[in-house]
Scaffold this motif. Structure first.
Motif: not given
Length: 370
Positions: A107-110, A152-161, A184-188, A204-211
């Motif tokens: 149930d998770t996709v990137v 769950y959805v995983v996203l890099s933003n800005p995107n790599n590569p 889940i946002v990868d903000e590297a 301010g949202l509960d359904n967001v995770v930031v890395l």
């Protein structure tokens, strides 16, 4: 800096399978310009060096009590978030690993293309149609569809590569419309945008995770330090229980915390690198035309290329290493990524690309022009 052409890569994994910055396949006595890894080539800042020089070896004798807490406090101030909502760990990759254990794989996709470890850790991918070049609009549509259909959805933003960035307002709208799904946002690379409002840590949202990690902007990839932010206490505590004791070493915390204090240095070098990236896009366009992904808010550029291997070898022979990707690999699109050089390195890059006049994939090649 003396230019000594590098030999063509020899044994070992194919260039498309190597991690960016892994130059172990090249002769150790040859000097090359590594533009295949996306750290700030002006880094680390002076404070990092001063901190290392001033460390008393006796400080390494004890376990690193409070090292993570010191970094967490400094990084929370940097991000503008409550320290209690931020977890510290060994870079973004550690949190991706822990989240892959937490999130049910079925149930998770990137959203691909994406970072090497993200593709490996999350086997379910949502990528563009074969042969269709990615855009901000197409990525935004796939995020919305993925959050409708997955927990769950995983996203890099800005995107790599690719470097493409979905505006924060668009992601906020999607997340608010799908409260049962977590993004889940990868903000590297968010630090390169120079606009804190474009980080989802302000959502301010509960359904967001930031890395996030300071390693890219501050040129400290050798220091493994990063953070995971979320309002979601249950998810945060679940990941906290999976983090081992003493997640950061004394040296990691000391260097990363010192680097974060160099805000003026970071702002100046960010501006220099973004300007260099724009000029590099012009150089790339002279060779590859509209295959270059332009106008991205990061210090690297991606070029769509069906066969990047020949280009990799010719540039390596000219002393410049880029990161190439094979479209036949899961979660990838075919092409190469190149990070902006420092000002003194620019002529080296220009010289290397000037040698590609007869290379497949350049404007002088009928194969590309056709």
């Amino acid at each position: 800096m003396t230019r000594t052409p590098a030999s063509r890569p020899g044994s070992g994994a194919e260039p498309a399978a190597r991690q960016g910055g892994d130059l172990r396949h090249l002769p150790s006595d040859r000097e090359v310009l590594d533009l295949g890894t996306c750290v700030n080539r002006y880094g680390p800042p002076p404070a990092a060096g001063r901190t290392l020089a001033g460390i008393d070896p006796a400080a390494l004798r004890a376990h690193p009590y409070e090292a993570s807490e010191r970094f967490t406090a400094a990084y929370a101030r940097h991000l503008g978030v409550p320290a209690g909502e931020l977890l510290a760990g060994r870079g973004i990759t550690e949190f991706l690993t822990l989240l892959a254990q937490w999130c049910p794989p079925e149930d998770t996709v990137v959203i691909t293309p994406d970072y090497t470890d993200t593709i490996r850790l999350f086997p379910r991918h949502a990528g563009p149609e074969p042969g269709v070049r990615e855009t901000v609009a197409s990525r935004t549509e796939r995020v919305a569809a993925a959050m409708r259909d997955h927990r769950y959805v995983v996203l890099s933003n800005p995107n790599n590569p690719l470097g493409l960035h979905i505006p924060c307002d668009d992601l906020l709208r999607i997340c608010a419309s799908h409260p049962a799904a977590t993004l889940i946002v990868d903000e590297a690379y968010a630090d390169f945008m120079a606009d804190p409002a474009q980080s989802m840590t302000r959502c301010g949202l509960d359904n967001v995770v930031v890395l996030q990690s300071p390693n890219k902007l501050y040129g400290t990839a050798g220091v493994r330090a990063g953070g995971m932010w979320t309002h979601n206490a249950a998810l945060r505590n679940g990941i906290r229980r999976r983090i081992p004791n003493w997640p950061l070493s004394y040296l990691d915390a000391a260097v990363a915390t010192a680097a974060l204090g160099e805000r003026e240095w970071a702002a100046t070098t960010r501006a220099r690198l973004l300007d260099a990236a724009k000029r590099m896009a012009d150089l790339l366009s002279d060779h590859f035309g509209d295959a270059v992904v332009r106008d991205t808010p990061v210090h690297y550029r991606f070029v769509h290329l069906d066969d990047p291997h020949t280009l990799y070898e010719q540039l390596a022979d000219a002393g410049v290493v880029v990161r190439i990707f094979s479209g036949s690999d899961p979660g990838r699109v075919s092409g190469f990524r190149i990070v902006a050089p420092t000002d003194p390195e620019t002529s080296w890059v220009e010289d290397a690309f000037s040698r590609l006049t007869s290379a497949p994939g350049t404007r002088t090649s009928p194969a590309l022009r056709g």
